[in-house]
Scaffold this active site. Structure first.
Site, mmCIF file in Angstrom:
data_model
loop_
_atom_site.group_PDB
_atom_site.id
_atom_site.type_symbol
_atom_site.label_atom_id
_atom_site.label_comp_id
_atom_site.label_asym_id
_atom_site.label_seq_id
_atom_site.Cartn_x
_atom_site.Cartn_y
_atom_site.Cartn_z
ATOM 1 N N GLU A 160 -13.971 -12.790 4.034
ATOM 2 C CA GLU A 160 -15.271 -11.961 3.332
ATOM 3 C C GLU A 160 -14.489 -11.172 2.423
ATOM 4 O O GLU A 160 -13.765 -10.427 2.760
ATOM 5 C CB GLU A 160 -15.952 -11.129 4.615
ATOM 6 C CG GLU A 160 -17.078 -10.652 4.167
ATOM 7 C CD GLU A 160 -18.172 -11.691 3.301
ATOM 8 O OE1 GLU A 160 -18.610 -12.609 4.002
ATOM 9 O OE2 GLU A 160 -18.108 -11.606 2.043
ATOM 10 N N LYS A 219 -6.670 -13.329 1.276
ATOM 11 C CA LYS A 219 -7.650 -12.096 1.530
ATOM 12 C C LYS A 219 -6.733 -10.766 1.706
ATOM 13 O O LYS A 219 -7.048 -9.825 1.287
ATOM 14 C CB LYS A 219 -8.423 -12.446 3.042
ATOM 15 C CG LYS A 219 -9.022 -11.269 3.875
ATOM 16 C CD LYS A 219 -10.356 -10.527 2.808
ATOM 17 C CE LYS A 219 -10.475 -9.296 3.235
ATOM 18 N NZ LYS A 219 -11.913 -9.293 3.846
ATOM 19 N N CYS A 275 -10.368 -2.016 6.291
ATOM 20 C CA CYS A 275 -9.626 -3.060 5.532
ATOM 21 C C CYS A 275 -8.250 -2.685 5.193
ATOM 22 O O CYS A 275 -7.247 -3.207 5.497
ATOM 23 C CB CYS A 275 -10.492 -3.820 4.791
ATOM 24 S SG CYS A 275 -11.804 -5.047 5.574
HETATM 25 C C1 UDX Z 1 -12.530 -3.388 0.727
HETATM 26 C C2 UDX Z 1 -12.709 -4.548 -0.179
HETATM 27 O O1 UDX Z 1 -13.166 -3.994 -1.863
HETATM 28 C C3 UDX Z 1 -13.382 -5.845 -0.011
HETATM 29 O O2 UDX Z 1 -13.165 -6.904 -1.157
HETATM 30 C C4 UDX Z 1 -12.636 -6.500 1.482
HETATM 31 O O3 UDX Z 1 -13.594 -7.458 1.853
HETATM 32 C C5 UDX Z 1 -12.944 -5.198 2.242
HETATM 33 O O4 UDX Z 1 -12.217 -4.070 1.862
HETATM 34 P P1 UDX Z 1 -14.173 -1.821 1.456
HETATM 35 O O5 UDX Z 1 -13.175 -1.226 2.036
HETATM 36 O O6 UDX Z 1 -15.677 -1.916 2.075
HETATM 37 O O7 UDX Z 1 -13.891 -2.972 0.700
HETATM 38 O O8 UDX Z 1 -14.648 -0.754 0.394
HETATM 39 P P2 UDX Z 1 -14.067 -0.422 -1.091
HETATM 40 O O9 UDX Z 1 -14.993 -0.360 -2.190
HETATM 41 O O10 UDX Z 1 -13.077 -1.490 -1.514
HETATM 42 O O11 UDX Z 1 -13.224 1.045 -0.987
HETATM 43 C C6 UDX Z 1 -12.061 1.268 -0.200
HETATM 44 C C7 UDX Z 1 -11.659 2.765 -0.209
HETATM 45 O O12 UDX Z 1 -10.926 2.874 -1.679
HETATM 46 C C8 UDX Z 1 -12.778 3.623 -0.430
HETATM 47 O O13 UDX Z 1 -12.618 4.624 0.492
HETATM 48 C C9 UDX Z 1 -13.244 4.337 -1.682
HETATM 49 O O14 UDX Z 1 -13.507 5.459 -1.931
HETATM 50 C C10 UDX Z 1 -11.598 4.107 -2.294
HETATM 51 N N1 UDX Z 1 -11.642 3.990 -3.692
HETATM 52 C C11 UDX Z 1 -11.975 2.681 -4.183
HETATM 53 C C12 UDX Z 1 -10.738 4.771 -4.368
HETATM 54 O O15 UDX Z 1 -10.368 5.753 -3.883
HETATM 55 N N2 UDX Z 1 -10.905 4.619 -5.813
HETATM 56 C C13 UDX Z 1 -11.364 3.679 -6.419
HETATM 57 O O16 UDX Z 1 -11.125 3.347 -7.594
HETATM 58 C C14 UDX Z 1 -12.138 2.550 -5.538
#
Ligand code: UDX
Ligand code: ADP
Length: 464
Positions: A160, A219, A275
């Site tokens: 996913e 993944k 994740c």
């Molecule tokens: C992530 C992956 O994006 C997704 O494809 C996978 O299936 C699951 O893990 P998720 O953890 O739900 O998704 O959110 P994501 O938007 O990736 O953000 C993860 C963390 O990184 C958050 O705390 C977010 O605030 C942080 N982040 C994200 C940053 O600090 N800077 C960025 O530029 C992007």
């Protein structure tokens, strides 16, 4: 065709709801061993659904009772299904071999055993949970040794890629759907069945097929690469603060290079979520068990940099507030690991809050989607039953931002909720102790406006 999903969590719930929405002729049953969770999914009140995702409640209410069912009857759903998604949790192990790094596969194993024991007809079993490379092999061994005669299982890996907060959008319009299988005729046939299912709404060229092990590793690799970008830009943010460069400008300049691209270059107080850290630690463990210590160390550093970033932010708060925050009141805005979710797993806010509490601060926490109980659980010491009463002396959870900030010495922004952009900052300032500080860990606020009001503002990756 009937689909069953074992595990009604952040992945299984939205994924199979979207399948039910897009395929009204397919019966989708999502099962879980947790009766409270299933009861919550069966609630008629949107705010009582167990997870908050924009757009999700509308889809649940549209499909539930028609071709979407939430149940605790795991065996019945297994018996009836043609395709079974295994979407259970795979937390990092807390003890034993691989402690702190390896994924705990006990839930995957128990779900797999259940399938083997109960199934009386052949099934396609889809590995949806993020798992270490070659988990499908263990699943196959369990299924083959425990199943009845003439019952065949074909295992597919279908990782996913949805991100929380945008799960529905990501599922309706994914960049890609990945399906891994063994290259046996039966494996390839099962792969085609699942590809045809997704092709009902995803363009064919975005449904990618490959071998099982590549799919499983992809993944982990995708999450490691995404997290690596954040740790890279966060490492640069420390240099920016020390030199007077502006991390937003640096990220913008770098992101315009089409080879780099602009996404996932937002410096922050640190990445959180269920994740990134877990998957990288999994990769580190994999590399170590393959006797590749340099590779393990390379990826481990992405997590270390994230820890450093959270600690650095907390230390900067103390330093700016004249090196002491003992007895000072700090309003902490945002507890979820990112906006548009109520999920707090590995949220940077938790680490920052613990550091500030250790320094003697009193915290007033506000988050639009996180409950008081959750905040207290996140702050409780592991293994300690409940020290809520004691925590209550130093932590208050508020349902109103202005109340959280009243009489505070500082406001600390840990999550990028949109509503924080449009606050009445003049009102907040008027009710705070002076000098009043704002610490922005998300590059979210209008710094010029805040400074004009009289705030002292500190922003990640900038020296003002
Ligand atoms: C992530 C992956 O994006 C997704 O494809 C996978 O299936 C699951 O893990 P998720 O953890 O739900 O998704 O959110 P994501 O938007 O990736 O953000 C993860 C963390 O990184 C958050 O705390 C977010 O605030 C942080 N982040 C994200 C940053 O600090 N800077 C960025 O530029 C992007
Ligand atoms: P994720 O973020 O990966 O979706 P969650 O923890 O949100 O993880 O959800 C996983 C769900 O799987 C939990 O609700 C848990 O109760 C459920 N679960 C774990 N093991 C089993 C099992 N053997 N049978 C049914 N459900 C299970």
């Amino acid at each position: 065709m009937k689909v069953c999903c074992i595990g009604a969590g952040y992945v299984g719930g939205p994924t199979c709801t979207v399948i039910a929405h897009k395929c009204p002729d397919i019966q989708v049953t999502i099962v879980d061993v947790n009766p409270e969770r299933i009861a919550a999914w069966n609630s008629d009140v949107a705010s009582e659904l167990p997870i908050y995702e924009p757009g999700l409640s509308d889809l649940v209410f549209e499909c539930r009772g028609r071709n979407l069912f939430f149940s605790t009857d795991v065996d019945k759903a297994i018996l009836e299904a043609d395709i079974i998604y295994v979407s259970v949790n795979t937390p990092t192990k807390h003890s034993g071999v691989g402690k702190g790094f390896a994924a705990d596969l006990c839930y995957v194993e128990s779900a797999t055993r259940r399938i083997a024991e109960v199934a009386t007809s052949s099934k396609i079993v889809v590995e949806k949970s993020t798992v270490p490379c070659r988990t499908a092999e263990s699943m196959r061994a369990i299924l083959e040794t425990n199943s009845r005669e003439n019952v065949r299982f074909d295992i597919l890996s279908n990782p996913e890629f949805l991100a929380e907060g945008t799960a529905v959008r990501d599922l309706l319009d994914p960049d890609r759907v990945l399906i891994g299988s063994l290259s046996t005729p039966e494996g390839l046939k099962a792969q085609r069945v699942l590809a045809d299912l997704y092709a009902r709404w995803v363009p064919r060229d975005r449904v990618i097929t490959m071998g099982l092990w590549s799919s499983e590793l992809s993944k982990l690799a995708a999450n490691a690469l995404l997290a690596q970008r954040i740790s890279s830009v966060n490492a640069l943010s420390a240099i920016c603060e020390a030199t007077g460069a502006d991390v937003d400008e640096v990220a913008y300049a770098c992101g315009l290079d089409s080879r780099i691209g602009p996404k996932f270059l937002k410096a922050s107080v640190g990445f959180g979520g269920s994740c990134f850290q877990k998957d990288i630690l999994n990769l580190v463990y994999l590399a170590e068990t393959l006797h590749l210590p340099q590779v393990a160390e390379y990826w481990r550093q992405v997590v270390s940099m994230n820890e450093y970033q959270k600690q650095r932010f907390a230390e900067r708060i103390v330093r700016c507030m004249f090196n002491t925050i003992t007895g000072k009141r700090i309003a902490l805005l945002g507890w979820a690991f990112k906006k548009d979710t109520g999920d707090t797993r590995e949220s940077a806010a938790i680490t920052v809050a613990k550091s500030l509490l250790q320094e003697g601060a009193k915290l007033h926490v506000y988050d639009p989607k996180v409950s008081r109980t959750r905040v207290m659980l996140d702050l409780a010491e592991p293994g300690v039953q409940s020290n809520e009463a004691k925590l209550g002396e130093t932590v208050a959870v508020c349902t109103d931002i202005y109340e959280a900030a009243a009489n505070a010495d500082a406001v600390v922004v840990c999550t990028e909720w949109d509503e924080f952009r449009t606050l009445d900052w003049q009102r907040i300032y008027n009710n705070m102790h002076k000098p009043a500080f704002v610490f922005d860990g998300r590059l979210l606020l209008d710094v010029a406006q805040l400074r004009e009001i009289g705030f002292r503002v500190e922003v990640i990756g900038k020296t003002l």
